[in-house]
Write an enzyme that holds these catalytic residues in place. Structure first.
Site, short mmCIF file in Angstrom:
data_model
loop_
_atom_site.label_atom_id
_atom_site.label_comp_id
_atom_site.label_asym_id
_atom_site.label_seq_id
_atom_site.Cartn_x
_atom_site.Cartn_y
_atom_site.Cartn_z
N LYS A 233 0.84 -1.21 0.00
CA LYS A 233 0.00 0.00 0.00
C LYS A 233 0.88 1.25 0.00
O LYS A 233 0.64 2.19 -0.77
CB LYS A 233 -0.95 -0.01 1.22
CG LYS A 233 -2.05 -1.05 1.06
CD LYS A 233 -2.86 -1.29 2.32
CE LYS A 233 -3.86 -2.43 2.08
NZ LYS A 233 -4.64 -2.80 3.25
N GLN B 111 -4.45 -1.28 9.45
CA GLN B 111 -4.43 -2.63 8.88
C GLN B 111 -5.05 -3.63 9.87
O GLN B 111 -4.65 -3.69 11.03
CB GLN B 111 -2.98 -3.02 8.54
CG GLN B 111 -2.85 -4.36 7.82
CD GLN B 111 -3.49 -4.34 6.44
OE1 GLN B 111 -3.33 -3.41 5.66
NE2 GLN B 111 -4.23 -5.39 6.11
N ASP C 268 -10.85 3.16 3.91
CA ASP C 268 -11.28 1.77 3.73
C ASP C 268 -12.79 1.66 3.55
O ASP C 268 -13.30 0.62 3.13
CB ASP C 268 -10.88 0.95 4.97
CG ASP C 268 -9.62 0.13 4.73
OD1 ASP C 268 -9.32 -0.18 3.56
OD2 ASP C 268 -8.94 -0.22 5.72
#
Ligand code: NDP
Length: 284
Positions: A53, A97, A120
């Site tokens: 990422k 995460q 997200d």
């Protein structure tokens, strides 16, 4: 023979679109979009995802920060970090995460990220926005799948779509996005009575389970579009999806490989979501 939907090439195209936008945004707004990725502990899979990422963000030219926190960090300290990032005017996107260590309540953490920086798309405000058809951040993986379907000109109106898996991060938002395009959507899960029969009704079949080889060729309607979100390790330790590729590929009209399918798209859509967050904040 199924045609392959090349997630690697398509994700490259999406990242290149973002890369073109970044200097234009900097010129217009006087700063670049900025993504912050937080990792807690040393889960090897999470470390690979996080590295990819941050690498993708660097490729696009946007700002990015990686915050690595020890596995024993308290929930309070993590929430404190998030609160500071929420207040930081130079930060557009915050990603924590998952999974988190057991002593930390994931739901609390997701809720703590301000809705407008939730790249997200997991915050309840964004989930509500998705289901109510309002402006929101769409979770990266289902958004990536839609982009893949669009890339092959897949017309969804009136088609039967089956999503196997009903998680909050993949299955459910995936079903809503397909519904928004006027597909007739069925969601299958671990209690579905006859998975094969349900899958065989699908013109578009999306697998998001986490079980290697769960779906075999005899469960696929000839010519169907098969999107495999699953990421598993087979007995030899090789990365593979939920579909048994060898038997599904000859039956499907289109199929995504694992690796090189949905995985790279998820990361590319994260870049796009960061731009979305940046623009929403600048528009205020
Ligand atoms: P979850 O474990 O949260 O959900 C799995 C779902 O599969 C559940 O709804 C479960 O049903 C269902 N399921 C389990 N067993 C069966 C079965 N035998 N038949 C039918 N349905 C079943 O997983 P996620 O949604 O988080 O992830 C799914 C997969 O996608 C994983 O392999 C994950 O690694 C991968 N993934 C890949 C991403 C990418 O970028 N490529 C991103 C995110 C995830 P029930 O609800 O009844 O328990």
């Amino acid at each position: 023979m199924g045609k392959i939907i090349d997630g690697k090439a398509l994700s490259q195209a999406v990242k290149d679109e973002v890369k073109e936008q970044v200097p234009l945004l900097e010129e217009k707004y006087g700063r670049k979009p900025c993504l912050v990725v937080i990792i807690v502990g040393e889960n090897p899979a999470s470390q690979v995802y996080v590295r990819n990422k941050v690498k993708a963000a660097a490729y696009t030219g946007m700002e990015s920060r990686l915050i690595e926190l020890p596995a024993d960090i308290s929930e309070e300290a993590l929430l404190g970090q998030i609160a500071a990032l929420n207040e930081d005017p130079l930060v557009d996107g915050i990603l924590v995460q998952l999974p988190l260590p057991k002593h930390i309540d994931e739901e609390k953490v997701i809720d703590a990220i301000s809705r407008e920086k939730d790249v997200d798309g997991f915050h309840p405000g964004n989930v509500a926005g998705l289901w109510l058809g309002k402006d929101c951040i769409v979770p990266c993986t289902p958004a990536g799948v839609m982009r893949m379907l669009d890339s092959i000109g897949c017309e969804l109106k009136g088609k039967n779509a089956v999503v196997v898996g009903r998680s909050n991060i993949v299955g459910k938002p995936m079903a809503k996005l397909l519904l928004d395009r006027h597909a007739t959507v069925t969601i299958a899960h671990s209690r579905t009575a006859d998975l094969g029969a349900v899958c065989r009704t699908a013109d578009v079949l999306v697998l998001a389970v986490g079980k290697a080889g769960l779906v075999t060729g005899d469960m696929v309607k000839p010519g169907a579009v098969l999107i495999d979100v699953g990421m598993n390790r087979n007995a030899e330790g090789k990365l593979c999806g939920d579909a048994d590729f060898a038997s599904c590929e000859p039956v499907a009209g289109w199929i995504t490989p694992v690796p090189g399918g949905v995985g790279p798209m998820t990361i590319a859509m994260l870049m796009q979501n960061t731009i979305h967050c940046f623009l929403s904040r600048e528009a205020r």
